[in-house]
Design an enzyme around this catalytic site. Structure first.
Site, PDB file in Angstrom:
ATOM      1  CE  LYS A 112       2.020  -5.366  -4.928  1.00  0.00           C
ATOM      2  NZ  LYS A 112       3.354  -5.042  -5.489  1.00  0.00           N
ATOM      3  NE  ARG A 167       3.285  -0.730  -0.355  1.00  0.00           N
ATOM      4  CZ  ARG A 167       2.683  -0.820  -1.538  1.00  0.00           C
ATOM      5  NH1 ARG A 167       1.399  -1.110  -1.606  1.00  0.00           N
ATOM      6  NH2 ARG A 167       3.354  -0.635  -2.644  1.00  0.00           N
ATOM      7  NE  ARG A 204       3.860   0.092 -12.498  1.00  0.00           N
ATOM      8  CZ  ARG A 204       3.832  -0.394 -11.270  1.00  0.00           C
ATOM      9  NH1 ARG A 204       3.169  -1.510 -11.007  1.00  0.00           N
ATOM     10  NH2 ARG A 204       4.479   0.205 -10.300  1.00  0.00           N
ATOM     11  NE  ARG A 251       2.380   3.679  -9.847  1.00  0.00           N
ATOM     12  CZ  ARG A 251       2.432   2.625  -9.055  1.00  0.00           C
ATOM     13  NH1 ARG A 251       1.721   1.553  -9.335  1.00  0.00           N
ATOM     14  NH2 ARG A 251       3.176   2.644  -7.976  1.00  0.00           N
ATOM     15  NE  ARG A 265       7.202   2.321  -5.893  1.00  0.00           N
ATOM     16  CZ  ARG A 265       7.019   2.325  -7.227  1.00  0.00           C
ATOM     17  NH1 ARG A 265       7.666   3.196  -7.976  1.00  0.00           N
ATOM     18  NH2 ARG A 265       6.208   1.474  -7.774  1.00  0.00           N
TER      19      ARG A 265
HETATM   20  P1  ADP Z   1       2.733  -4.554  -9.092  1.00  0.00           P
HETATM   21  O1  ADP Z   1       1.237  -4.313  -9.050  1.00  0.00           O
HETATM   22  O2  ADP Z   1       3.146  -5.730  -8.242  1.00  0.00           O
HETATM   23  O3  ADP Z   1       3.532  -3.339  -8.776  1.00  0.00           O
HETATM   24  P2  ADP Z   1       2.309  -4.820 -11.980  1.00  0.00           P
HETATM   25  O4  ADP Z   1       1.288  -5.898 -12.092  1.00  0.00           O
HETATM   26  O5  ADP Z   1       1.868  -3.426 -12.219  1.00  0.00           O
HETATM   27  O6  ADP Z   1       3.114  -4.960 -10.579  1.00  0.00           O
HETATM   28  O7  ADP Z   1       3.498  -5.188 -12.999  1.00  0.00           O
HETATM   29  C1  ADP Z   1       4.609  -4.308 -13.175  1.00  0.00           C
HETATM   30  C2  ADP Z   1       4.964  -4.245 -14.668  1.00  0.00           C
HETATM   31  O8  ADP Z   1       5.523  -5.489 -15.087  1.00  0.00           O
HETATM   32  C3  ADP Z   1       3.778  -3.997 -15.589  1.00  0.00           C
HETATM   33  O9  ADP Z   1       4.220  -3.189 -16.661  1.00  0.00           O
HETATM   34  C4  ADP Z   1       3.376  -5.391 -16.070  1.00  0.00           C
HETATM   35  O10 ADP Z   1       2.810  -5.354 -17.379  1.00  0.00           O
HETATM   36  C5  ADP Z   1       4.689  -6.132 -16.060  1.00  0.00           C
HETATM   37  N1  ADP Z   1       4.579  -7.536 -15.600  1.00  0.00           N
HETATM   38  C6  ADP Z   1       3.734  -8.042 -14.672  1.00  0.00           C
HETATM   39  N2  ADP Z   1       3.956  -9.373 -14.489  1.00  0.00           N
HETATM   40  C7  ADP Z   1       4.973  -9.704 -15.317  1.00  0.00           C
HETATM   41  C8  ADP Z   1       5.678 -10.940 -15.589  1.00  0.00           C
HETATM   42  N3  ADP Z   1       5.359 -12.073 -14.958  1.00  0.00           N
HETATM   43  N4  ADP Z   1       6.671 -10.898 -16.515  1.00  0.00           N
HETATM   44  C9  ADP Z   1       7.002  -9.742 -17.146  1.00  0.00           C
HETATM   45  N5  ADP Z   1       6.382  -8.549 -16.923  1.00  0.00           N
HETATM   46  C10 ADP Z   1       5.385  -8.530 -16.032  1.00  0.00           C
HETATM   47  P1  ADP Z   2       3.317  -0.903  -6.548  1.00  0.00           P
HETATM   48  O1  ADP Z   2       2.306  -1.325  -7.586  1.00  0.00           O
HETATM   49  O2  ADP Z   2       4.549  -0.368  -7.192  1.00  0.00           O
HETATM   50  O3  ADP Z   2       3.572  -1.953  -5.531  1.00  0.00           O
HETATM   51  P2  ADP Z   2       1.209   0.669  -5.295  1.00  0.00           P
HETATM   52  O4  ADP Z   2       0.374   1.168  -6.409  1.00  0.00           O
HETATM   53  O5  ADP Z   2       0.712  -0.487  -4.530  1.00  0.00           O
HETATM   54  O6  ADP Z   2       2.697   0.370  -5.824  1.00  0.00           O
HETATM   55  O7  ADP Z   2       1.493   1.851  -4.263  1.00  0.00           O
HETATM   56  C1  ADP Z   2       1.982   3.102  -4.691  1.00  0.00           C
HETATM   57  C2  ADP Z   2       2.315   3.956  -3.478  1.00  0.00           C
HETATM   58  O8  ADP Z   2       1.122   4.190  -2.712  1.00  0.00           O
HETATM   59  C3  ADP Z   2       3.291   3.326  -2.482  1.00  0.00           C
HETATM   60  O9  ADP Z   2       4.651   3.549  -2.842  1.00  0.00           O
HETATM   61  C4  ADP Z   2       2.911   4.063  -1.193  1.00  0.00           C
HETATM   62  O10 ADP Z   2       3.420   5.387  -1.177  1.00  0.00           O
HETATM   63  C5  ADP Z   2       1.390   4.158  -1.316  1.00  0.00           C
HETATM   64  N1  ADP Z   2       0.709   2.983  -0.729  1.00  0.00           N
HETATM   65  C6  ADP Z   2      -0.047   2.068  -1.394  1.00  0.00           C
HETATM   66  N2  ADP Z   2      -0.514   1.135  -0.565  1.00  0.00           N
HETATM   67  C7  ADP Z   2      -0.043   1.447   0.671  1.00  0.00           C
HETATM   68  C8  ADP Z   2      -0.161   0.851   1.963  1.00  0.00           C
HETATM   69  N3  ADP Z   2      -0.865  -0.280   2.146  1.00  0.00           N
HETATM   70  N4  ADP Z   2       0.466   1.457   3.001  1.00  0.00           N
HETATM   71  C9  ADP Z   2       1.167   2.595   2.835  1.00  0.00           C
HETATM   72  N5  ADP Z   2       1.331   3.202   1.646  1.00  0.00           N
HETATM   73  C10 ADP Z   2       0.730   2.647   0.570  1.00  0.00           C
END
Ligand code: ADP
Ligand code: ADP
Ligand code: ZN
Length: 215
Positions: free
Chosen positions: A13, A88, A127, A162, A173
């Site tokens: 995302k 979420r 990541r 992180r 998660r």
């Molecule tokens: P999210 O915001 O949904 O948690 P991220 O965009 O931070 O996910 O992506 C998670 C990890 O995977 C990052 O280290 C990113 O560089 C990598 N990543 C994102 N999209 C892809 C993909 N399509 N294929 C392989 N690795 C990816």
């Molecule tokens: P990811 O990229 O792995 O999907 P995020 O960066 O979006 O994770 O979120 C990290 C953490 O922040 C979540 O595990 C949760 O604890 C909190 N968080 C983020 N967005 C929300 C939300 N919309 N509602 C509740 N908790 C949230």
């Protein structure tokens, strides 16, 4: 255009939100980033959220809805927003609908980034981000062109990992995603706003799929 990127942790995302920001001038609203900023600043919200986030549980609806409501007051959202990691829960989705309504904004699409669990743990554990500009990287899938130098801003000031990007927190998660967040897929499907892309494809391929469903 206002869109939601919906998907489990590691679905990509944040990566795709930053592409859309750069290409289309939209703004990324990541509740995760906003909460991490609150933790770093030591605000009251941050102090409450820190342990919850490290465990991988969800911060209360009230707190995140408040954060998004405040953020939507700012002027830059008028050019279009990408909700990343929000909503979420069903309560957050209802609140977002109401907030957008009162501000005269429309939700154009919800893009579900579908991914197998098997790829998610590897993505999250590998990541890291640039400490200066926040650009996201991955140990295997998106390395900086030059080791220890950010491709985006040239910073050599170091990369960050992180606190919650470990296997244990990731298990929690994922469970929370299936329990609380995945019902949003049906919710938005029923509202006719849902589009689905294959999030397991390469980064550029996912970017192309998203462009296609939004066109
Ligand atoms: P999210 O915001 O949904 O948690 P991220 O965009 O931070 O996910 O992506 C998670 C990890 O995977 C990052 O280290 C990113 O560089 C990598 N990543 C994102 N999209 C892809 C993909 N399509 N294929 C392989 N690795 C990816
Ligand atoms: P990811 O990229 O792995 O999907 P995020 O960066 O979006 O994770 O979120 C990290 C953490 O922040 C979540 O595990 C949760 O604890 C909190 N968080 C983020 N967005 C929300 C939300 N919309 N509602 C509740 N908790 C949230
Ligand atoms: Zn950088």
């Amino acid at each position: 255009m206002n869109i939601i990127l919906l998907g489990p942790p590691g679905a990509g995302k944040g990566t795709q939100a930053r592409v859309l920001e750069e290409r289309d001038g939209m703004v990324q609203l990541s509740t995760g980033d906003m909460l991490r900023a609150a933790v770093a600043a030591g605000t009251e919200v941050g102090q409450q959220a820190k342990a919850i986030m490290e465990r991988g549980d969800l911060v209360t609806d009230e707190v995140v809805i408040g954060i998004i409501s405040d953020r939507l007051e700012e002027d830059d959202v008028k050019g279009g927003v990408i909700f990343d990691g929000f909503p979420r829960t069903l309560a957050q989705a209802d609140a977002l609908g109401a907030l957008l309504g009162t501000k005269g904004l429309k939700l154009d699409a919800v893009v579900e980034m579908r991914c197998d669990d098997s790829v998610l743990v590897e993505r999250v554990v590998g990541r890291f981000t640039c400490g200066k500009c926040g650009e996201g990287y991955h140990r295997s899938f998106k390395k900086p062109a030059k080791e220890d130098v950010c491709d985006k801003c040239g910073s050599t000031g170091g990369f960050k990992q992180r606190a919650d990007d470990n296997e244990e927190s990731m298990r929690t998660r994922l469970l929370n995603y299936y329990k609380d967040t995945s019902p949003l897929i049906g919710y938005y499907h029923a509202k006719d706003t849902l589009q689905t892309v294959d999030g397991t494809a390469d980064i550029d391929d996912v970017t192309a799929q998203i462009a296609k469903v939004l066109s």
